[in-house]
Design a protein around this motif. Structure first.
Motif, PDB file in Angstrom:
ATOM      1  N   LYS A  86       0.875  -1.161   0.000  1.00 15.01           N
ATOM      2  CA  LYS A  86       0.000   0.000   0.000  1.00 15.01           C
ATOM      3  C   LYS A  86       0.920   1.221   0.000  1.00 15.01           C
ATOM      4  O   LYS A  86       1.837   1.323   0.829  1.00 15.01           O
ATOM      5  CB  LYS A  86      -0.898  -0.007   1.229  1.00 15.01           C
ATOM      6  N   CYS A  87       0.692   2.114  -0.949  1.00 12.68           N
ATOM      7  CA  CYS A  87       1.566   3.289  -1.040  1.00 12.68           C
ATOM      8  C   CYS A  87       0.805   4.461  -1.634  1.00 12.68           C
ATOM      9  O   CYS A  87      -0.309   4.308  -2.118  1.00 12.68           O
ATOM     10  CB  CYS A  87       2.803   2.971  -1.877  1.00 12.68           C
ATOM     11  N   ARG A  88       1.453   5.607  -1.600  1.00 15.87           N
ATOM     12  CA  ARG A  88       0.858   6.789  -2.220  1.00 15.87           C
ATOM     13  C   ARG A  88       1.694   7.160  -3.443  1.00 15.87           C
ATOM     14  O   ARG A  88       2.915   7.035  -3.436  1.00 15.87           O
ATOM     15  CB  ARG A  88       0.773   7.941  -1.239  1.00 15.87           C
ATOM     16  N   GLU A  89       1.020   7.604  -4.478  1.00 20.28           N
ATOM     17  CA  GLU A  89       1.708   8.056  -5.675  1.00 20.28           C
ATOM     18  C   GLU A  89       2.508   9.313  -5.330  1.00 20.28           C
ATOM     19  O   GLU A  89       2.062  10.137  -4.539  1.00 20.28           O
ATOM     20  CB  GLU A  89       0.706   8.339  -6.782  1.00 20.28           C
ATOM     21  N   THR A  90       3.670   9.419  -5.928  1.00 20.89           N
ATOM     22  CA  THR A  90       4.604  10.482  -5.568  1.00 20.89           C
ATOM     23  C   THR A  90       5.215  11.095  -6.825  1.00 20.89           C
ATOM     24  O   THR A  90       5.777  10.367  -7.650  1.00 20.89           O
ATOM     25  CB  THR A  90       5.723   9.889  -4.682  1.00 20.89           C
TER      26      THR A  90
END
Length: 144
Positions: free
Chosen positions: A96-100
């Motif tokens: 699970k991650c956030r776009e950067t």
């Protein structure tokens, strides 16, 4: 999570919509479904996806890192995905991650040799990067 002998780190290049299909299906598909880039990867290797556009036909730049995952097994497999298209895939356990956005990273990424023409670094669709570069990016994408 990020330490290990002989572990390698990769960037795959694909539009965001294609990355999201891979994330939801738990697979990586690279270079329009070619087998060779997937065979270079080994179980325990990590991949970060970079998306220059949101979808293949878009002209507007997106320029974000969009997914992070770990190669989970040794198998490269072929699937039938429609009219005369049978791409190769590899199983990936995505985090699970956030776009950067990429822009803040450009000055510090060692795999980008020409900071002015940084997009050139992604032209082959699959590149190996250093552990340092991997950790720099992932630190902003994933809560470890």
């Amino acid at each position: 999570m990020l330490k290990g002998m002989n572990r390698r780190y990769w960037i795959g290049v694909a539009s965001q919509d294609h990355v999201l299909k891979g994330v939801s299906g738990g697979f990586a598909q690279l270079c329009h479904g070619k087998e060779a880039p997937l065979k270079r990867m080994n179980p325990g290797d990590w991949i970060i996806y970079y998306s220059p556009k949101q979808n293949l036909k878009d002209q507007a730049p997106y320029q974000k890192f969009t997914a992070v995952g770990k190669v989970s097994d040794n198998r490269v497999y072929k699937v039938h995905a429609g009219k005369e298209f049978s791409p190769y895939r590899r199983k990936i356990n995505f985090l699970k991650c956030r776009e950067t956005p990429i822009h803040p990273f450009i000055p510090n990424l060692t795999f980008i040799k020409n900071k002015r023409h940084w997009g050139y670094s992604f032209r082959f669709g699959h590149i190996e990067i250093s552990e340092h570069d991997f950790k720099l990016i992932v630190k902003q994408m994933v809560k470890i």
